[in-house]
Design a protein around this motif. Structure first.
Motif, PDB file in Angstrom:
ATOM      1  N   ALA A   1       0.825  -1.207   0.000  1.00  0.00           N
ATOM      2  CA  ALA A   1       0.000   0.000   0.000  1.00  0.00           C
ATOM      3  C   ALA A   1       0.860   1.257   0.000  1.00  0.00           C
ATOM      4  O   ALA A   1       0.608   2.193  -0.764  1.00  0.00           O
ATOM      5  CB  ALA A   1      -0.934  -0.012   1.204  1.00  0.00           C
ATOM      6  N   LEU A   2       1.870   1.295   0.857  1.00  0.00           N
ATOM      7  CA  LEU A   2       2.736   2.473   0.904  1.00  0.00           C
ATOM      8  C   LEU A   2       3.509   2.656  -0.392  1.00  0.00           C
ATOM      9  O   LEU A   2       3.625   3.768  -0.918  1.00  0.00           O
ATOM     10  CB  LEU A   2       3.709   2.368   2.083  1.00  0.00           C
ATOM     11  N   THR A   3       4.048   1.570  -0.917  1.00  0.00           N
ATOM     12  CA  THR A   3       4.819   1.665  -2.155  1.00  0.00           C
ATOM     13  C   THR A   3       3.944   2.150  -3.295  1.00  0.00           C
ATOM     14  O   THR A   3       4.314   3.069  -4.046  1.00  0.00           O
ATOM     15  CB  THR A   3       5.431   0.300  -2.504  1.00  0.00           C
ATOM     16  N   GLY A   4       2.776   1.545  -3.455  1.00  0.00           N
ATOM     17  CA  GLY A   4       1.883   1.947  -4.535  1.00  0.00           C
ATOM     18  C   GLY A   4       1.393   3.368  -4.385  1.00  0.00           C
ATOM     19  O   GLY A   4       1.370   4.137  -5.364  1.00  0.00           O
TER      20      GLY A   4
ATOM     21  N   MET B   1      11.069   4.157  -3.074  1.00  0.00           N
ATOM     22  CA  MET B   1      11.598   3.204  -2.116  1.00  0.00           C
ATOM     23  C   MET B   1      10.892   3.475  -0.802  1.00  0.00           C
ATOM     24  O   MET B   1      10.948   4.588  -0.273  1.00  0.00           O
ATOM     25  CB  MET B   1      13.113   3.356  -1.973  1.00  0.00           C
ATOM     26  N   VAL B   2      10.217   2.491  -0.277  1.00  0.00           N
ATOM     27  CA  VAL B   2       9.277   2.704   0.811  1.00  0.00           C
ATOM     28  C   VAL B   2       9.944   3.253   2.077  1.00  0.00           C
ATOM     29  O   VAL B   2       9.283   3.876   2.906  1.00  0.00           O
ATOM     30  CB  VAL B   2       8.507   1.401   1.110  1.00  0.00           C
ATOM     31  N   PHE B   3      11.257   3.074   2.203  1.00  0.00           N
ATOM     32  CA  PHE B   3      11.949   3.541   3.404  1.00  0.00           C
ATOM     33  C   PHE B   3      12.640   4.885   3.210  1.00  0.00           C
ATOM     34  O   PHE B   3      13.436   5.293   4.045  1.00  0.00           O
ATOM     35  CB  PHE B   3      12.975   2.500   3.852  1.00  0.00           C
ATOM     36  N   SER B   4      12.345   5.591   2.119  1.00  0.00           N
ATOM     37  CA  SER B   4      13.093   6.812   1.825  1.00  0.00           C
ATOM     38  C   SER B   4      12.886   7.886   2.890  1.00  0.00           C
ATOM     39  O   SER B   4      13.796   8.670   3.168  1.00  0.00           O
ATOM     40  CB  SER B   4      12.707   7.353   0.449  1.00  0.00           C
TER      41      SER B   4
END
Length: 331
Positions: A128-131, A265-268
């Motif tokens: 969900a976060l990535t999309g 990148m989900v952790f950016s």
């Protein structure tokens, strides 16, 4: 506590992740300490296992997608209390959630209601976060003038949730790619308006369906071949977002369209030093969509137990590159 850990990077056929005793993490001032009830397993973690070794004398605990119960709160946390049911991601520079408990920044966590099962909740955060960030960026909306969005790799975790979020939040015509009958059926179930085969010529399939061009492309696997094909489908001044950049890319085809290229990148937020609070808010909104029936959890395979056998099975499935939806391990 118990955790799944390894020391040296290794391939699947030399699987070396074991259940070991480790010291329980302590919550920092802004952390929650969460008792892990379910773990979402991701392709990126299998890649890290194959490439990243521990520092001498150390061990690696991966895993950044979980559902569980808060058992302790840091002194600087707000909005959470012991006993809250939550989902979240984490920080790749810290130990992950392949463990009985994980310490995590409270800003990348959201509460979940009692009616949302842990196993279903654990299928949501990373995809969900990535999309969301890939297609809506930091404004949480699509760029102006977007009518058609192409999701390359629609049956995976990111593609599945991106399709659902586009249908929940926008009026865009959503096209997903899938090559097998079961993955095509899954993409339709996720809400795709059109499903095309990425192993065949995408341009011809879109033209046959009456689609002249697309405005936004989300690629879950950016390669030189993919990028050239994407550029041919994209309208001038369109947008390409990619979540998996491998080899160096030739951007010339995109230049010809004056296209914008976005990476995700989900952790950016965390590793880049930004405020990750938006991620907690996004997860909260996704939970609301699930409770309201606008988004469905994407767990398709459930494995039992925090064991090396369960994790090896999950990684074998991921490395087959034939998974649909999400693999979740119930702790």
């Amino acid at each position: 506590m118990k955790a799944l850990a390894y020391e040296r990077a290794h391939p699947l056929d030399a699987f070396a992740i074991d259940l070991v005793d480790v010291e329980e993490p302590r919550a920092r001032d802004g952390d929650l300490l969460v008792e892990v009830r379910a773990i979402g397993v991701n392709p990126g973690e299998a890649s890290i296992r194959a490439a990243r070794s521990a520092e001498p004398g150390g061990r690696v605990i991966l895993g950044w997608e979980f559902a569980g119960v808060v058992v302790d709160v840091g002194t600087a946390t707000t909005g959470f209390a012991v006993g809250d049911r939550v989902i979240g991601t984490g920080d790749p520079t810290r130990d992950g959630c392949w463990a009985q408990r994980v310490a995590v920044d409270h800003r990348v966590v959201a509460k979940i209601p009692d009616q949302l099962a842990f196993v279903d909740a654990a299928s949501l955060p990373i995809g969900a976060l990535t999309g969301w960030e890939a297609v809506f960026r930091d404004q949480s909306v699509l760029p102006d003038g977007v009518d058609a969005v192409l999701v390359i790799g629609g049956a995976g975790g990111v593609g599945s949730l991106t399709t659902q979020l586009l249908k929940a939040k926008t009026s865009a015509f959503v096209i997903s790619t899938a090559s097998r009958p079961e993955s095509r059926d899954w993409c339709h179930a996720m809400g795709a308006d059109l499903v095309v085969d990425h192993t065949a010529g995408l341009g011809a399939q879109l033209r046959q369906a009456g689609v002249a061009h697309v405005d936004v492309v989300l690629s879950t696997a950016a390669t030189a071949d993919n990028l050239a094909q994407i550029a041919a489908l994209l309208r001038p001044f369109g947008h390409v977002s990619t979540v998996d950049v491998g080899a160096p890319l030739d951007l010339a085809p995109l230049v010809q369209k004056s296209a914008s290229l976005h990476t995700e990148m989900v952790f950016s937020h965390i590793v880049g030093g930004a405020d990750p609070s938006s991620q907690g808010r996004i997860l909260g909104t996704v939970v609301d969509y699930v409770v309201g029936g606008h988004v469905r959890p994407i767990v398709t395979t459930t494995l039992a137990g925090l064991t090396a056998e369960s994790m090896k099975t999950a990684h074998a499935m991921l490395e087959s590159h034939r998974t649909i939806g999400k693999i979740v391990i119930v702790v």
